[in-house]
Design a protein around this motif. Structure first.
Motif, PDB file in Angstrom:
ATOM      1  N   ARG A 243      59.870  41.663  43.539  1.00 21.20           N
ATOM      2  CA  ARG A 243      59.183  42.363  44.136  1.00 21.20           C
ATOM      3  C   ARG A 243      58.528  42.045  45.743  1.00 21.20           C
ATOM      4  O   ARG A 243      58.858  43.056  45.857  1.00 21.20           O
ATOM      5  CB  ARG A 243      57.905  42.799  43.005  1.00 21.20           C
ATOM      6  N   GLN A 244      58.106  41.176  44.975  1.00 21.66           N
ATOM      7  CA  GLN A 244      57.545  40.834  46.255  1.00 21.66           C
ATOM      8  C   GLN A 244      57.881  41.012  47.931  1.00 21.66           C
ATOM      9  O   GLN A 244      58.243  41.263  48.638  1.00 21.66           O
ATOM     10  CB  GLN A 244      57.080  39.031  46.758  1.00 21.66           C
TER      11      GLN A 244
ATOM     12  N   LEU B  65      49.063  43.671  43.012  1.00 17.51           N
ATOM     13  CA  LEU B  65      49.665  43.669  42.909  1.00 17.51           C
ATOM     14  C   LEU B  65      50.688  44.598  42.463  1.00 17.51           C
ATOM     15  O   LEU B  65      51.643  44.820  42.831  1.00 17.51           O
ATOM     16  CB  LEU B  65      49.856  42.710  44.387  1.00 17.51           C
ATOM     17  N   ARG B  66      50.796  43.657  41.143  1.00 15.51           N
ATOM     18  CA  ARG B  66      51.745  44.113  39.765  1.00 15.51           C
ATOM     19  C   ARG B  66      51.556  46.092  40.450  1.00 15.51           C
ATOM     20  O   ARG B  66      52.832  46.458  39.517  1.00 15.51           O
ATOM     21  CB  ARG B  66      51.472  43.265  38.685  1.00 15.51           C
ATOM     22  N   ALA B  67      50.472  46.205  39.995  1.00 15.51           N
ATOM     23  CA  ALA B  67      49.921  47.346  39.871  1.00 15.51           C
ATOM     24  C   ALA B  67      50.436  48.702  40.551  1.00 15.51           C
ATOM     25  O   ALA B  67      51.083  50.189  40.320  1.00 15.51           O
ATOM     26  CB  ALA B  67      48.863  48.268  39.459  1.00 15.51           C
ATOM     27  N   VAL B  68      50.480  48.223  41.836  1.00 14.95           N
ATOM     28  CA  VAL B  68      50.387  49.406  43.103  1.00 14.95           C
ATOM     29  C   VAL B  68      51.775  48.988  43.870  1.00 14.95           C
ATOM     30  O   VAL B  68      51.952  49.610  44.689  1.00 14.95           O
ATOM     31  CB  VAL B  68      49.771  49.412  43.970  1.00 14.95           C
TER      32      VAL B  68
ATOM     33  N   PRO C  41      43.826  40.034  49.216  1.00 13.51           N
ATOM     34  CA  PRO C  41      44.615  41.470  49.208  1.00 13.51           C
ATOM     35  C   PRO C  41      43.928  42.440  48.259  1.00 13.51           C
ATOM     36  O   PRO C  41      44.776  43.887  48.304  1.00 13.51           O
ATOM     37  CB  PRO C  41      46.180  40.665  47.536  1.00 13.51           C
ATOM     38  N   SER C  42      42.741  42.215  47.612  1.00 17.33           N
ATOM     39  CA  SER C  42      41.767  43.126  47.006  1.00 17.33           C
ATOM     40  C   SER C  42      41.277  44.465  47.841  1.00 17.33           C
ATOM     41  O   SER C  42      41.744  45.483  48.301  1.00 17.33           O
ATOM     42  CB  SER C  42      40.605  42.976  46.185  1.00 17.33           C
ATOM     43  N   ALA C  43      41.305  43.665  49.078  1.00 22.15           N
ATOM     44  CA  ALA C  43      40.646  44.655  50.522  1.00 22.15           C
ATOM     45  C   ALA C  43      41.512  45.274  51.395  1.00 22.15           C
ATOM     46  O   ALA C  43      41.492  46.826  51.899  1.00 22.15           O
ATOM     47  CB  ALA C  43      40.209  43.291  51.452  1.00 22.15           C
ATOM     48  N   VAL C  44      42.977  44.276  51.679  1.00 18.30           N
ATOM     49  CA  VAL C  44      44.024  45.070  52.244  1.00 18.30           C
ATOM     50  C   VAL C  44      44.594  45.706  52.434  1.00 18.30           C
ATOM     51  O   VAL C  44      44.998  47.497  52.242  1.00 18.30           O
ATOM     52  CB  VAL C  44      45.240  44.275  52.886  1.00 18.30           C
ATOM     53  N   THR C  45      44.306  45.713  50.407  1.00 14.09           N
ATOM     54  CA  THR C  45      45.674  47.058  49.422  1.00 14.09           C
ATOM     55  C   THR C  45      44.110  48.480  49.525  1.00 14.09           C
ATOM     56  O   THR C  45      44.916  48.905  49.670  1.00 14.09           O
ATOM     57  CB  THR C  45      45.597  46.254  48.058  1.00 14.09           C
ATOM     58  N   ASP C  46      42.763  48.375  49.395  1.00 13.30           N
ATOM     59  CA  ASP C  46      42.166  48.770  49.335  1.00 13.30           C
ATOM     60  C   ASP C  46      42.131  49.939  50.194  1.00 13.30           C
ATOM     61  O   ASP C  46      42.075  51.522  50.653  1.00 13.30           O
ATOM     62  CB  ASP C  46      40.678  48.813  48.949  1.00 13.30           C
ATOM     63  N   VAL C  47      41.916  49.267  51.432  1.00  5.81           N
ATOM     64  CA  VAL C  47      41.514  49.533  52.995  1.00  5.81           C
ATOM     65  C   VAL C  47      43.589  50.464  53.322  1.00  5.81           C
ATOM     66  O   VAL C  47      42.407  51.484  53.445  1.00  5.81           O
ATOM     67  CB  VAL C  47      40.817  48.316  54.259  1.00  5.81           C
ATOM     68  N   THR C  48      44.159  50.204  53.130  1.00  8.30           N
ATOM     69  CA  THR C  48      45.101  50.916  53.159  1.00  8.30           C
ATOM     70  C   THR C  48      45.424  51.936  52.619  1.00  8.30           C
ATOM     71  O   THR C  48      46.057  52.704  52.979  1.00  8.30           O
ATOM     72  CB  THR C  48      46.445  49.379  53.419  1.00  8.30           C
TER      73      THR C  48
END
Length: 273
Positions: A18-19, A95-98, A152-159
């Motif tokens: 996935r990565q 990250l697995r989820a989205v 990863p939480s911050a980057v994923t949320d903001v993006t």
């Protein structure tokens, strides 16, 4: 494990695949989108489909500077692709989820550009609606999955927030462009009346996002910011240029303020409970 942190396990082969696929796929999608939009020469998106999506095509078209937000979104998406590929985050639950969904959104965005370049405004509506649906799935998963590591939480949320917020406004403009090309007429209310209705719907959608994502301010606030940006540029586009409409401009400015303030209010209320 507390309720504030999602569980993570041992990285698997599937995680590593996935990565790698998301990283490479993101780069390909970004390059495809840039090429298709005329960044390397050729026809720009605004000039494609007979100019149906230009800044002065309909009363709901954002002014040209609004589209500079794409540079921020693409940068954020590439940062996300790199962060999700770091070995330490291979088993990250969010990250697995989205990740696959965000890759799908990037591919859909590149497809949208291709469809517009092919001159199909109706087809572009179908693609952009699918894009909003995919990003909405990402939003739901981010809200329902507790935060993991900070980066990863911050980057994923903001993006996701910036991406979904902007695409939601772009969808309104895209639908308006299709209706204009289809020559459906004024449908009783006239161009100004329907533009005000649609802008109001945009404000209502911004409030809905803010309410749903109130426990995740890192995604709720960027959604509101991106929608406020797009709606404000609809207003500014109606104050000058070939398609001046003071009524639509004022409605867009009000909707922009609503989009900006809604997540602030809902987040503060959620924290006090």
């Amino acid at each position: 494990m507390t309720s504030l942190t999602a569980t993570t396990g041992t990285a698997t082969t599937r995680d590593r695949v996935r990565q790698a696929v998301v990283l490479v796929g993101s780069l390909v999608a970004a390059l495809g989108a840039a090429y298709g939009s005329g960044a390397f020469g050729g026809q720009s998106t605004a000039d494609a489909a007979g100019g149906a999506l230009s800044a002065s095509a309909t009363p709901l078209a954002p002014d040209t500077p609004a589209f500079s937000i794409w540079s921020v979104i693409y940068t954020a998406l590439l940062v996300f692709a790199v962060v999700q590929a770091l070995p330490r985050y291979a088993s990250d639950a969010r990250l697995r989820a989205v990740s696959w969904w965000l890759l799908a959104s990037m591919l859909l965005n590149a497809l949208w550009i291709g469809v517009v370049q092919a001159g199909s405004v109706g087809g572009s509506v179908l693609v952009i609606v699918a894009l909003v649906v995919v990003l909405s799935v990402v939003l739901v998963r981010l809200v329902r999955t507790p935060h993991t590591a900070a980066l990863p939480s911050a980057v994923t949320d903001v993006t996701t927030g910036l991406y979904l917020g902007w695409v939601s406004v772009a969808t309104l403009a895209n639908v308006a462009a299709f209706l204009t090309v289809a020559e459906v007429g004024e449908l009783g209310l006239g161009a100004t009346g329907w533009a005000v209705v649609v802008v109001g719907a945009g404000a209502a959608l911004a409030v809905a996002y803010a309410v749903f994502a109130r426990v995740r301010p890192a995604v709720a606030l960027p959604i509101g910011l991106a929608m406020a940006w797009g709606l404000a540029w609809i207003g500014l586009g109606r104050t000058n240029g070939p398609l001046v409409d003071a009524t639509v401009a004022n409605a867009a400015f009000v909707a922009s303020a609503v989009a900006l303030l809604a997540p602030v209010v809902t987040t503060l209320v959620a924290r006090r409970r």
